[in-house]
Motif scaffolding. Structure first.
Motif, PDB file in Angstrom:
ATOM      1  N   ARG A   1      -3.327  -2.450  -0.298  1.00 49.61           N
ATOM      2  CA  ARG A   1      -3.511  -3.214   0.942  1.00 49.61           C
ATOM      3  C   ARG A   1      -4.761  -4.089   0.885  1.00 49.61           C
ATOM      4  O   ARG A   1      -4.781  -5.233   1.310  1.00 49.61           O
ATOM      5  CB  ARG A   1      -3.619  -2.271   2.140  1.00 49.61           C
ATOM      6  CG  ARG A   1      -2.283  -1.776   2.612  1.00 49.61           C
ATOM      7  CD  ARG A   1      -1.509  -2.920   3.227  1.00 49.61           C
ATOM      8  NE  ARG A   1      -0.091  -2.671   3.201  1.00 49.61           N
ATOM      9  CZ  ARG A   1       0.627  -2.333   4.249  1.00 49.61           C
ATOM     10  NH1 ARG A   1       0.069  -2.232   5.404  1.00 49.61           N
ATOM     11  NH2 ARG A   1       1.907  -2.128   4.138  1.00 49.61           N
TER      12      ARG A   1
ATOM     13  N   GLU B   1      -2.951   2.620   5.543  1.00 46.97           N
ATOM     14  CA  GLU B   1      -2.854   1.308   6.206  1.00 46.97           C
ATOM     15  C   GLU B   1      -3.909   1.188   7.299  1.00 46.97           C
ATOM     16  O   GLU B   1      -4.506   0.124   7.492  1.00 46.97           O
ATOM     17  CB  GLU B   1      -1.467   1.096   6.830  1.00 46.97           C
ATOM     18  CG  GLU B   1      -0.330   0.935   5.841  1.00 46.97           C
ATOM     19  CD  GLU B   1       0.221   2.257   5.347  1.00 46.97           C
ATOM     20  OE1 GLU B   1      -0.305   3.317   5.758  1.00 46.97           O
ATOM     21  OE2 GLU B   1       1.169   2.235   4.535  1.00 46.97           O
ATOM     22  N   ALA B   2      -4.124   2.301   8.024  1.00 48.20           N
ATOM     23  CA  ALA B   2      -5.100   2.276   9.118  1.00 48.20           C
ATOM     24  C   ALA B   2      -6.521   2.173   8.567  1.00 48.20           C
ATOM     25  O   ALA B   2      -7.379   1.491   9.145  1.00 48.20           O
ATOM     26  CB  ALA B   2      -4.952   3.530   9.973  1.00 48.20           C
TER      27      ALA B   2
ATOM     28  N   LEU C   1      -7.088  -1.390   7.556  1.00 46.49           N
ATOM     29  CA  LEU C   1      -7.305  -2.236   8.728  1.00 46.49           C
ATOM     30  C   LEU C   1      -8.761  -2.138   9.199  1.00 46.49           C
ATOM     31  O   LEU C   1      -9.417  -3.139   9.469  1.00 46.49           O
ATOM     32  CB  LEU C   1      -6.358  -1.771   9.835  1.00 46.49           C
ATOM     33  CG  LEU C   1      -5.891  -2.809  10.817  1.00 46.49           C
ATOM     34  CD1 LEU C   1      -5.216  -3.962  10.101  1.00 46.49           C
ATOM     35  CD2 LEU C   1      -4.919  -2.194  11.816  1.00 46.49           C
TER      36      LEU C   1
ATOM     37  N   GLY D   1       5.379  -3.805  12.476  1.00 42.62           N
ATOM     38  CA  GLY D   1       4.225  -3.667  11.575  1.00 42.62           C
ATOM     39  C   GLY D   1       3.402  -4.919  11.352  1.00 42.62           C
ATOM     40  O   GLY D   1       2.677  -5.004  10.361  1.00 42.62           O
TER      41      GLY D   1
ATOM     42  N   ASP E   1      -0.375  -4.265  10.939  1.00 44.35           N
ATOM     43  CA  ASP E   1      -0.714  -3.631   9.661  1.00 44.35           C
ATOM     44  C   ASP E   1      -0.644  -4.631   8.520  1.00 44.35           C
ATOM     45  O   ASP E   1      -1.419  -4.570   7.573  1.00 44.35           O
ATOM     46  CB  ASP E   1       0.270  -2.492   9.350  1.00 44.35           C
ATOM     47  CG  ASP E   1      -0.026  -1.267  10.194  1.00 44.35           C
ATOM     48  OD1 ASP E   1      -1.102  -1.243  10.824  1.00 44.35           O
ATOM     49  OD2 ASP E   1       0.811  -0.347  10.221  1.00 44.35           O
TER      50      ASP E   1
END
Ligand code: CTP
Length: 404
Positions: A20, A161-162, A165, A238, A241
């Protein structure tokens, strides 16, 4: 950026976090602890990050890898952070590359703990967390949920993913951008994507199958060129995200989407209508419609948002982009239909997607022709959506240059 990986079962999830961060544009070096190599090997980190993954501090006095690694970082993330590594960070112990680098680093530190509930709640860990917090360390989680084995409780690592972010928001707030080029630096780009839903009654709607993928990829392409993107998401799963660093506005219906885009158009340098907008809405019922034989719905026409944005420019020099998915028939080719649409709608660029055309390799790739408002061909692109969106972003950059 540095990603420290310590020896928890969640170490494999750090690979998703790494991906990511790299997608956003970060240059990430991984520093695994020796214990974590039992979970994920250094080769994996080297392949995924494109950099060597040092585990131990070199003994040779002239090599100061940890100093170089730690001091040069703009953000240090430790995920997963075991109770052991957290204790070392709190105490200032430097017995491996991760902990030594952390002692040298002056950048913000984000720690994502992962451990059993008993360890998380132990007074020793509680005190260590308190110490680190008082030094400004940012904690990402942990969350409650399923732990290793059959246990569940507090101590589960926050989803990668969090964490990504949180990390990207931290970088963006300090002026960093994931952009790899500055072609669209300083440009405000508003993109609508997804498919609108027109309510029939409180539980039903008329919708379409648009996933928003093209708009999402185009938003990434614009951001990687330095643009500030506002993404108007019509039922896109999403989006937040996938687009860290973008402003997301969620809408449901064509009229909500129109209002959002009209607002943004007042400030935007580029306006993109990638959403599949319903041309009609239902005179919706306040109450759930009961079954009672045949039913006809009365449809009212929705505004043509793209034509409106193009014909009534909110700003001079603004580039307005539309999309058209077309199929050919006995009378006209898909491209001819697209060109007629370009002339009708008046967008500076219309991306015509010739739907379902066989590329000859047995797989249907995205094939687009980009035309201008009078139907002149500007570019053609074929391939994966990410390749096609690069060509669209290039055409936007060119148009902006021409408009200035
Ligand atoms: N569009 C819009 N508002 C609408 C319908 C479409 O802004 N009410 C935009 C879409 O976002 C897209 C472009 O117009 O950028 C073309 O969409 P398309 O559905 O192909 O256009 P229609 O005008 O609905 O044409 P058709 O008669 O072929 O359905």
């Amino acid at each position: 950026m540095l990603l420290g990986v310590s020896g928890g079962i969640a170490a494999y999830k750090a690979a998703i976090l790494l991906r990511r961060l790299k997608e956003w544009g970060a240059d990430v070096r991984v520093v695994p602890t020796p214990a974590s190599l039992e979970m994920v090997g250094a080769t994996t980190w080297e392949a995924l990050s494109g950099h060597p993954a040092h585990v131990h501090v070199p003994e040779a006095a002239d090599e100061v890898a940890h100093v170089r690694t730690g001091a040069g970082a703009d953000l240090f993330i430790v995920a997963p952070a075991t109770a052991n590594t957290i204790a070392k960070l709190a105490a200032g112990i430097a017995d491996n590359m991760l902990t030594a680098s952390a002692l040298v680093a002056t950048c913000p530190l984000i720690v994502a703990p992962a451990m059993h509930t008993q360890m998380w709640e132990h007074p020793a860990t509680v005190a260590n967390i308190e110490t680190l917090r008082s030094r400004g360390v940012i904690f990402a989680g942990p969350v409650s949920g399923r732990l290793t084995g059959k246990d569940s409780g507090a101590g589960r690592m926050m989803e990668p993913e969090a964490i990504a972010l949180l990390a990207i928001e931290n970088l963006v707030s300090r002026g960093f951008s994931g952009a790899t080029s500055s072609e669209l630096a300083g440009m405000r780009v508003a993109i609508s994507a997804g498919g609108t839903r027109e309510p029939i009654d409180p539980v039903r709607f008329i919708g379409n199958r648009s996933s928003g993928r093209m708009g999402l990829e185009l938003a990434k392409a614009a951001m990687s060129r330095g643009a500030a993107v506002t993404f108007v998401a019509a039922n896109v799963a999403g989006a937040a995200d996938e687009l860290p660093g973008a402003t997301i506005i969620s809408v449901e219906t064509a009229r909500e989407l129109a209002a959002a885009m009209e607002n943004l158009a007042a400030q935007a340098d580029v306006v993109v209508m990638a959403a599949a907008v319903s041309d009609y809405r239902v005179a919706a019922s306040e109450t759930k419609i009961k079954r009672s034989g045949a039913l006809s719905l009365e449809l009212e026409e929705n505004p043509d948002i793209l034509a409106d944005l193009a014909h009534h420019r909110r700003r001079s020099g603004q580039v307005v982009v539309g999309f058209a998915a077309e199929t050919g028939d006995g009378e006209h080719t898909a491209l001819e239909y697209g060109i007629a649409k370009a002339q009708r709608k008046g967008a500076d660029l219309l991306v015509i997607n010739e739907v379902g055309r066989d590329t000859g390799f047995g797989e249907v790739e995205t094939l687009v022709t980009i035309v201008d408002s009078i139907g002149n061909e500007i570019a053609r692109a074929q391939g994966a959506k990410s390749e096609v969106t690069a060509a669209i972003a290039d055409a936007i950059v060119e148009k902006l240059r021409g408009a200035r």
